[in-house]
Design a protein around this motif. Structure first.
Motif, mmCIF file in Angstrom:
data_model
loop_
_atom_site.group_PDB
_atom_site.id
_atom_site.type_symbol
_atom_site.label_atom_id
_atom_site.label_comp_id
_atom_site.label_asym_id
_atom_site.label_seq_id
_atom_site.Cartn_x
_atom_site.Cartn_y
_atom_site.Cartn_z
ATOM 1 N N MET A 1 -5.942 -11.899 10.939
ATOM 2 C CA MET A 1 -5.594 -10.735 10.124
ATOM 3 C C MET A 1 -6.715 -10.479 9.106
ATOM 4 N N LEU A 2 -7.043 -9.219 8.885
ATOM 5 C CA LEU A 2 -8.089 -8.851 7.952
ATOM 6 C C LEU A 2 -7.578 -8.923 6.515
ATOM 7 N N ASN A 3 -8.511 -9.039 5.560
ATOM 8 C CA ASN A 3 -8.128 -8.985 4.146
ATOM 9 C C ASN A 3 -7.536 -7.618 3.818
ATOM 10 N N PHE A 4 -6.628 -7.570 2.853
ATOM 11 C CA PHE A 4 -6.127 -6.264 2.421
ATOM 12 C C PHE A 4 -5.630 -6.300 0.984
ATOM 13 N N ASN A 5 -5.567 -5.119 0.392
ATOM 14 C CA ASN A 5 -5.075 -4.912 -0.972
ATOM 15 C C ASN A 5 -3.992 -3.842 -0.886
ATOM 16 N N PHE A 6 -2.744 -4.255 -0.842
ATOM 17 C CA PHE A 6 -1.634 -3.318 -0.649
ATOM 18 C C PHE A 6 -1.010 -2.943 -1.988
ATOM 19 N N TYR A 7 -0.836 -1.639 -2.187
ATOM 20 C CA TYR A 7 -0.225 -1.138 -3.418
ATOM 21 C C TYR A 7 0.556 0.116 -3.092
ATOM 22 N N ASN A 8 1.831 0.149 -3.473
ATOM 23 C CA ASN A 8 2.618 1.363 -3.288
ATOM 24 C C ASN A 8 3.745 1.392 -4.317
ATOM 25 N N PRO A 9 3.619 2.254 -5.333
ATOM 26 C CA PRO A 9 4.603 2.284 -6.419
ATOM 27 C C PRO A 9 5.719 3.313 -6.256
ATOM 28 N N THR A 10 5.791 4.000 -5.113
ATOM 29 C CA THR A 10 6.751 5.098 -4.965
ATOM 30 C C THR A 10 8.174 4.581 -4.794
ATOM 31 N N GLY A 211 -2.489 -9.612 13.653
ATOM 32 C CA GLY A 211 -1.593 -9.059 12.635
ATOM 33 C C GLY A 211 -0.201 -8.928 13.221
ATOM 34 N N ARG A 212 0.490 -10.030 13.338
ATOM 35 C CA ARG A 212 1.733 -10.052 14.099
ATOM 36 C C ARG A 212 2.838 -9.234 13.444
ATOM 37 N N ILE A 213 2.971 -9.348 12.135
ATOM 38 C CA ILE A 213 4.007 -8.581 11.436
ATOM 39 C C ILE A 213 3.727 -7.084 11.560
ATOM 40 N N GLN A 214 2.467 -6.694 11.324
ATOM 41 C CA GLN A 214 2.105 -5.285 11.417
ATOM 42 C C GLN A 214 2.372 -4.746 12.831
ATOM 43 N N ASP A 215 2.006 -5.533 13.837
ATOM 44 C CA ASP A 215 2.241 -5.094 15.221
ATOM 45 C C ASP A 215 3.722 -4.903 15.494
ATOM 46 N N ARG A 216 4.537 -5.870 15.065
ATOM 47 C CA ARG A 216 5.954 -5.784 15.386
ATOM 48 C C ARG A 216 6.635 -4.630 14.641
ATOM 49 N N ILE A 217 6.206 -4.364 13.411
ATOM 50 C CA ILE A 217 6.767 -3.207 12.696
ATOM 51 C C ILE A 217 6.347 -1.919 13.397
ATOM 52 N N SER A 218 5.086 -1.839 13.791
ATOM 53 C CA SER A 218 4.595 -0.653 14.499
ATOM 54 C C SER A 218 5.363 -0.440 15.796
ATOM 55 N N GLU A 219 5.556 -1.502 16.541
ATOM 56 C CA GLU A 219 6.290 -1.394 17.806
ATOM 57 C C GLU A 219 7.733 -0.952 17.570
ATOM 58 N N GLY A 255 1.231 2.852 4.180
ATOM 59 C CA GLY A 255 0.268 1.783 3.936
ATOM 60 C C GLY A 255 0.680 0.426 4.444
ATOM 61 N N LEU A 256 1.946 0.281 4.846
ATOM 62 C CA LEU A 256 2.439 -1.037 5.236
ATOM 63 C C LEU A 256 1.840 -1.518 6.552
ATOM 64 N N ILE A 257 1.861 -0.661 7.585
ATOM 65 C CA ILE A 257 1.435 -1.148 8.902
ATOM 66 C C ILE A 257 -0.081 -1.151 9.079
ATOM 67 N N CYS A 258 -0.816 -0.546 8.134
ATOM 68 C CA CYS A 258 -2.277 -0.584 8.243
ATOM 69 C C CYS A 258 -2.877 -1.728 7.439
ATOM 70 N N VAL A 261 -5.196 -4.624 9.264
ATOM 71 C CA VAL A 261 -5.530 -4.344 10.668
ATOM 72 C C VAL A 261 -6.537 -3.199 10.734
ATOM 73 N N PRO A 262 -7.275 -3.070 11.841
ATOM 74 C CA PRO A 262 -8.200 -1.937 12.000
ATOM 75 C C PRO A 262 -7.431 -0.630 12.162
ATOM 76 N N GLN A 263 -8.101 0.468 11.857
ATOM 77 C CA GLN A 263 -7.484 1.793 11.986
ATOM 78 C C GLN A 263 -8.419 2.732 12.736
ATOM 79 N N ASP A 264 -7.819 3.596 13.551
ATOM 80 C CA ASP A 264 -8.587 4.577 14.326
ATOM 81 C C ASP A 264 -7.967 5.951 14.108
ATOM 82 N N TRP A 265 -8.658 6.815 13.378
ATOM 83 C CA TRP A 265 -8.111 8.140 13.070
ATOM 84 C C TRP A 265 -8.811 9.253 13.839
#
Length: 388
Positions: A1-10, A211-219, A255-258, A261-265
Motif C-alpha cells: 500500500m502506498l503512503n497517504f494523508n487522508f483528511y475529510n471533515p464533512t 491495498g486490500r481494504i480499498q479494493d474490497r470497499i471499491s468492489e 477520498g476513502l478508496i483512493c 492506491v494509484p489513480q487513473d483519471w
C-alpha cells in the motif's frame, strides 16, 4: 500500500427529513446565499423546505447555475456574495451546483484574478494563494459526483473544463436525503450511476499495491451499483435502492478508496473534452470511454482486470484473456442496461472528428494521462477510435 494523508471533515446528515437539522449547523446570525440550478428546486419544494429549515436567518438566492457550471455565471454569484456580505453558502443540487458553489466560496475571498484559480489542475490550491474561503453546506438532490463530501470541483471556461481543489471548500455538512432525489429524470439517474461507477474504477482498475481494504470497499460499491442500477431507474421512489445509490456515489469520491492506491483519471479527462466540444452528458461520455479504455489498456491493467472479473462479475472460467474480455463486455452491457449508449457513433461523432478532440487534449495539457503517466495522445486517439 502506498503512503497517504487522508483528511475529510464533512459531516453527513443521511436519511429522511435530515434537512431539518441544518438549523443546528449554521450560525444563527449567518447571512446565507442559497445557490441552485434550474426551476426544479422551486417546483418540487426543496427550496421552500430549506428556507423553512433556516428559520429567521437572512437569506439571499442565486439560481441558474448550469450543468458543467460556467465561469462567467459563477462570477455573477461572486459579485452577489460581496455585495450582500454573505458569510455562508448553501448549495441545493447535484455536482454542478456544488462544484460551482465551491468556486464561489474561493473566488469571493480571493484578492487576485478569479480566473487564476482555474489553472492549478489536480494540485490543491495552497495557503500561499488563498488562506480563507466562505464556509458552505450542501443539500444533495442528484447523486453522482461525490462533490458533497470532497474538496474538488470542475468549472467550465471557454472550451475547457478545469479541476479546482482546495481543502478550504470541504462542505461543513451535506444533507443526503434520498427522498429529495425521487423526481429526477431517468437519464440523470442513469448518468449518476455511471459517474459513481467510473469514479470507483478509476481508483481501482490500476495496478496492485496490496491495498486490500480499498479494493474490497471499491468492489462493494461496484457490486451495489450493479445490483440497484436498473431498479432505482425503474422504481424512482424505491427508498432503499435510491439510498444505496446516494451513499455509493458519495463513497466513490470522498477520498476513502483512493487513499494509498494509484489513480487513473484518463476516462474523465478525455470525457471532459467530449462534453465541452459536443455537449454530451458527462455520464454518457464515461459510458463511451471506459470500456474502450479498458480494452486498449488491458496489458497495463491486466492483474486488476482479472481481479475485477472475478470479484465484481464472478467470472472465474476460461483463459485470462477470455475473462478480461468478458468483464469489459459486461461493463458495457451494464451501462447499456441503464439506457445509455456506449459508442461515439451513437452521438454522431465520426472518425474525422477525432483530431479535434486530440487537439483539445493537447491544448489542455492532457498529454501524459493514466496511473503511470504513459497514456500519450497517440493512445488517447486509439481509445477514441476503438470507441467509435
Amino acid at each position: 500500500m502506498l503512503n497517504f494523508n487522508f483528511y475529510n471533515p464533512t459531516r453527513i446528515l443521511f436519511g429522511k427529513d435530515m434537512l431539518n437539522n441544518i438549523d443546528q449547523l449554521i450560525p444563527a446570525d449567518a447571512n446565507v446565499l442559497i445557490t441552485y440550478g434550474g426551476e426544479s428546486a422551486k417546483k418540487y419544494g426543496t427550496l421552500e423546505k430549506v428556507k423553512t429549515a433556516l428559520g429567521n436567518r437572512r437569506i439571499h438566492y442565486f439560481g441558474g447555475i448550469e450543468p458543467n457550471p460556467h465561469y462567467e455565471t459563477l462570477l455573477k454569484a461572486v459579485e452577489a456574495v460581496r455585495h450582500n456580505r454573505i458569510d455562508f453558502l448553501l448549495a441545493i443540487g447535484g455536482g454542478s451546483v456544488i462544484d460551482g458553489t465551491k468556486f464561489i466560496a474561493l473566488a469571493a475571498s480571493y484578492e487576485g484574478e478569479p480566473l487564476d484559480l482555474l489553472h492549478y489542475g489536480f494540485t490543491p490550491i495552497g495557503p500561499d494563494t488563498i488562506k480563507t474561503a466562505i464556509p458552505l453546506g450542501t443539500v444533495l438532490t442528484l447523486p453522482a459526483t461525490g462533490s458533497e463530501m470532497n474538496c474538488g470541483g470542475v468549472i467550465s471556461y471557454g472550451q475547457g473544463k478545469y479541476p479546482v481543489f482546495s481543502e478550504l471548500v470541504f462542505p461543513r455538512f451535506s444533507v443526503l436525503d434520498p427522498n429529495l432525489t425521487f423526481t429526477l429524470p431517468k437519464i440523470q439517474v442513469a448518468n449518476g450511476v455511471i459517474d459513481a461507477f467510473v469514479h470507483t474504477t478509476e481508483q481501482y482498475l490500476t495496478y496492485p499495491v496490496d491495498g486490500r481494504i480499498q479494493d474490497r470497499i471499491s468492489e462493494g460499491i461496484l457490486q451495489t451499483l450493479i445490483e440497484i442500477g436498473e431498479n432505482t431507474i425503474a422504481e424512482p421512489e424505491n427508498y432503499d435502492a435510491r439510498a444505496n445509490l446516494v451513499w455509493s456515489a458519495t463513497l466513490a469520491l470522498n477520498g476513502l478508496i483512493c487513499a494509498g492506491v494509484p489513480q487513473d483519471w484518463a476516462t474523465h479527462m478525455i470525457g471532459h473534452e467530449l462534453t465541452s466540444l459536443y455537449g454530451i452528458d458527462h455520464g454518457q461520455t464515461l459510458a463511451i470511454l471506459l470500456p474502450s479504455l479498458l480494452e486498449i489498456r488491458r496489458e497495463q491493467k491486466h492483474a486488476k482486470l482479472l481481479q475485477y472479473a472475478e470479484r465484481v462479475w464472478n467470472i472465474t472460467e476460461g483463459s485470462e484473456a477470455v475473462r478480461i474480455n468478458s468483464a469489459i463486455q459486461k461493463t458495457r452491457e451494464f451501462f447499456e442496461s441503464l439506457g445509455v449508449k456506449t459508442r461515439l457513433s451513437d452521438y454522431n461523432i465520426s472518425k474525422d472528428q477525432l483530431l479535434v478532440i486530440i487537439k483539445q487534449l493537447k491544448a489542455h495539457g492532457m498529454t501524459a494521462l493514466s496511473e503511470t503517466q504513459d497514456l500519450s495522445l497517440d493512445v488517447s486517439r486509439k481509445i477514441l477510435e476503438n470507441a467509435l
